[in-house]
Write an enzyme that holds these catalytic residues in place. Structure first.
Site, PDB file in Angstrom:
ATOM      1  N   GLY A  50      -3.703 -49.539  -4.449  1.00 54.30           N
ATOM      2  CA  GLY A  50      -4.652 -48.496  -4.818  1.00 54.30           C
ATOM      3  C   GLY A  50      -4.902 -48.424  -6.314  1.00 54.30           C
ATOM      4  O   GLY A  50      -6.050 -48.426  -6.761  1.00 54.30           O
ATOM      5  N   GLN A  81      -9.958 -48.506   2.354  1.00 55.17           N
ATOM      6  CA  GLN A  81     -10.527 -47.203   2.002  1.00 55.17           C
ATOM      7  C   GLN A  81     -10.376 -46.914   0.501  1.00 55.17           C
ATOM      8  O   GLN A  81     -11.052 -46.082  -0.058  1.00 55.17           O
ATOM      9  CB  GLN A  81      -9.849 -46.149   2.900  1.00 55.17           C
ATOM     10  CG  GLN A  81      -9.793 -44.733   2.400  1.00 55.17           C
ATOM     11  CD  GLN A  81      -8.444 -44.414   1.777  1.00 55.17           C
ATOM     12  OE1 GLN A  81      -7.694 -45.322   1.402  1.00 55.17           O
ATOM     13  NE2 GLN A  81      -8.129 -43.142   1.646  1.00 55.17           N
ATOM     14  N   ARG A  82      -9.461 -47.622  -0.156  1.00 56.54           N
ATOM     15  CA  ARG A  82      -9.231 -47.345  -1.589  1.00 56.54           C
ATOM     16  C   ARG A  82      -8.949 -48.595  -2.415  1.00 56.54           C
ATOM     17  O   ARG A  82      -9.117 -48.584  -3.623  1.00 56.54           O
ATOM     18  CB  ARG A  82      -8.071 -46.354  -1.748  1.00 56.54           C
ATOM     19  CG  ARG A  82      -6.751 -46.932  -1.269  1.00 56.54           C
ATOM     20  CD  ARG A  82      -5.695 -45.861  -1.066  1.00 56.54           C
ATOM     21  NE  ARG A  82      -4.457 -46.470  -0.566  1.00 56.54           N
ATOM     22  CZ  ARG A  82      -4.267 -46.928   0.650  1.00 56.54           C
ATOM     23  NH1 ARG A  82      -5.232 -46.846   1.550  1.00 56.54           N
ATOM     24  NH2 ARG A  82      -3.136 -47.484   1.012  1.00 56.54           N
ATOM     25  N   CYS A 197       2.054 -42.054   0.196  1.00 55.93           N
ATOM     26  CA  CYS A 197       0.649 -41.972   0.594  1.00 55.93           C
ATOM     27  C   CYS A 197       0.468 -42.398   2.047  1.00 55.93           C
ATOM     28  O   CYS A 197      -0.405 -41.902   2.744  1.00 55.93           O
ATOM     29  CB  CYS A 197      -0.214 -42.830  -0.326  1.00 55.93           C
ATOM     30  SG  CYS A 197      -0.348 -42.141  -1.977  1.00 55.93           S
ATOM     31  N   CYS A 350       8.379 -40.092  14.679  1.00 57.00           N
ATOM     32  CA  CYS A 350       7.381 -39.709  13.668  1.00 57.00           C
ATOM     33  C   CYS A 350       6.484 -40.928  13.455  1.00 57.00           C
ATOM     34  O   CYS A 350       6.199 -41.658  14.399  1.00 57.00           O
ATOM     35  CB  CYS A 350       8.044 -39.237  12.376  1.00 57.00           C
ATOM     36  SG  CYS A 350       9.049 -40.475  11.552  1.00 57.00           S
TER      37      CYS A 350
END
Ligand SMILES: [Zn+2]
Length: 392
Positions: A50, A81-82, A197, A350
């Site tokens: 990123g 996306q980044r 992130c 999770c």
């Protein structure tokens, strides 16, 4: 406080280079000397993700002569996306190689040096020694402390940035002239307290905001222009659209750059930062099952109660069939315990197994001794059991 330039000017610029960099050359305070310094500069970017994406592209376009990239990962669709240095056709490819192609497309005069390995205590000193300046674009605490300590030990400056959701921070650390990262953050946060992130999300364009500050500071340090962000922490809030500055002082008691340092050589950073807490590690030992085992238990009709401890928006993206959502905090606050079935085996999961291990520790200490968690979490489940489902 201004600092002398990090780099001596190169002997000359070629005719092509003069044409290419003309918009720099006509800035009075930048000029030929600034551009020649950039040409001579060697900058290492830790990570081509990123923050590395805009930083590498702009450093390349600016004319930094040698750009090192240390990166071992491959391009994933969820990066795009980044991580604008990579594109659709790069998915599955080495990030380092994909980044090199984009850098050379931006500026063929850059010498790109790839280090396709994980940054570790046993390669960091030799690597950093080859560069004038390090740009840290990593997203985990173990690597951050490793970068910091290596830079302090080598006397190197580095430009640091971090991003999370809508918030970013940036600073310059150089122990010889100011504070280091440990002066600001002496201890890593407890494991599991600060999500990455990947766990918590990040607004893509935040990378550009913070990466451009890092690039700006790198150019200033290399050429000796302006006031470097040394001794100052820049805090950016994208939602409020505010930049705040906080003074960072050198800590005389700093463990690595203070008067009586206790860290005089590189340490075990994974252990220092702890991937999961000790309690969670203990709880997970012998109580971790694979996604495959969970599937077998489900198919066999075992008496189990599957709990997803992620957040509602994550559950919405993808979930394991039959799993009940109870976010981690409900367990940490103690609210969720009373509603747990006593007559069923509890199976926690999770995203990847970090948060569920933390909750497992809570359950074990509350007497749910046969509770287990799924190693690899829903990501492991999708990879092994339901590959048609999305991962994030
Ligand atoms: Zn320090």
């Amino acid at each position: 406080m201004s600092l002398p330039p990090l780099v001596e000017p190169a002997a000359d610029l070629t005719v092509d280079e003069v044409r290419r960099y003309s918009r720099h050359l006509i800035i009075p305070d930048f000029g030929m000397s600034g551009q020649k310094r950039l040409k001579n500069a060697k900058v290492l970017c830790v990570g081509a993700g990123g923050l590395g994406s805009p930083t590498l592209l702009y450093l390349a376009a600016a004319g930094v002569g040698t750009l090192g990239i240390i990166e071992f990962d491959t391009v994933d669709e969820s990066n795009l996306q980044r991580q604008i240095i990579h594109g659709q056709s790069d998915v599955g490819k080495s990030k380092a190689q994909s980044a090199r192609e984009s850098v050379l497309e931006a500026n063929p005069y850059v010498d790109v040096v790839l280090h396709e390995e994980r940054l570790e205590a046993d390669n960091v000193m030799e690597l950093f020694a080859q560069y004038d300046l390090i740009v840290d674009g990593t997203d985990n605490f173990a690597t951050r402390y490793l970068v910091n300590d290596a830079c302090v030990l080598l006397g190197k400056p580095y430009v640091w940035g971090s991003i999370y959701r809508f918030d970013g921070q940036a600073s310059v650390f150089w122990a010889e002239h100011g504070p280091c990262y440990r002066c600001l953050y002496p201890e890593p946060p407890p494991p599991g307290m600060v999500p990455s992130c990947a766990e918590g999300g990040v607004l893509g364009v935040l990378c550009a905001s913070i990466g451009s500050i890092q690039t700006n500071e790198a150019i200033k340090m290399l050429t000796g222009m302006g006031e470097p962000l040394l001794g100052r922490l820049m805090i950016y809030d994208a939602l409020e659209m505010t930049y705040r500055q906080v003074k960072v002082r050198k800590d005389p008691e700093c463990a690595v750059c203070g008067k009586n340092p206790t860290v005089t050589e590189l340490i075990d950073y994974e252990a220092f930062c702890g991937v999961v807490s000790e309690e969670a590690q203990e709880a997970a030992a012998g109580s971790t099952i694979t996604p495959r085992t969970l599937k077998e238990w489900m198919d066999a009709g075992e008496n189990i109660h599957v709990i997803d401890v992620r957040e509602p928006n994550e559950y919405e993206i993808v979930s394991i069939p039959g799993a009940v959502l109870v976010p981690k905090n409900e367990f940490l606050m103690g609210r969720a315990l009373e509603n747990l079935p006593q007559d069923k085996k509890i199976v926690l999961h999770c995203k990847t197994g970090v948060r569920s291990a933390e909750v497992l520790a809570v359950l074990k200490s509350a007497g749910f001794n046969d509770a287990v968690h799924v190693g690899g979490g829903v990501i492991g489940w999708v990879n092994q059991i339901e590959p048609e489902k999305p991962v994030y």
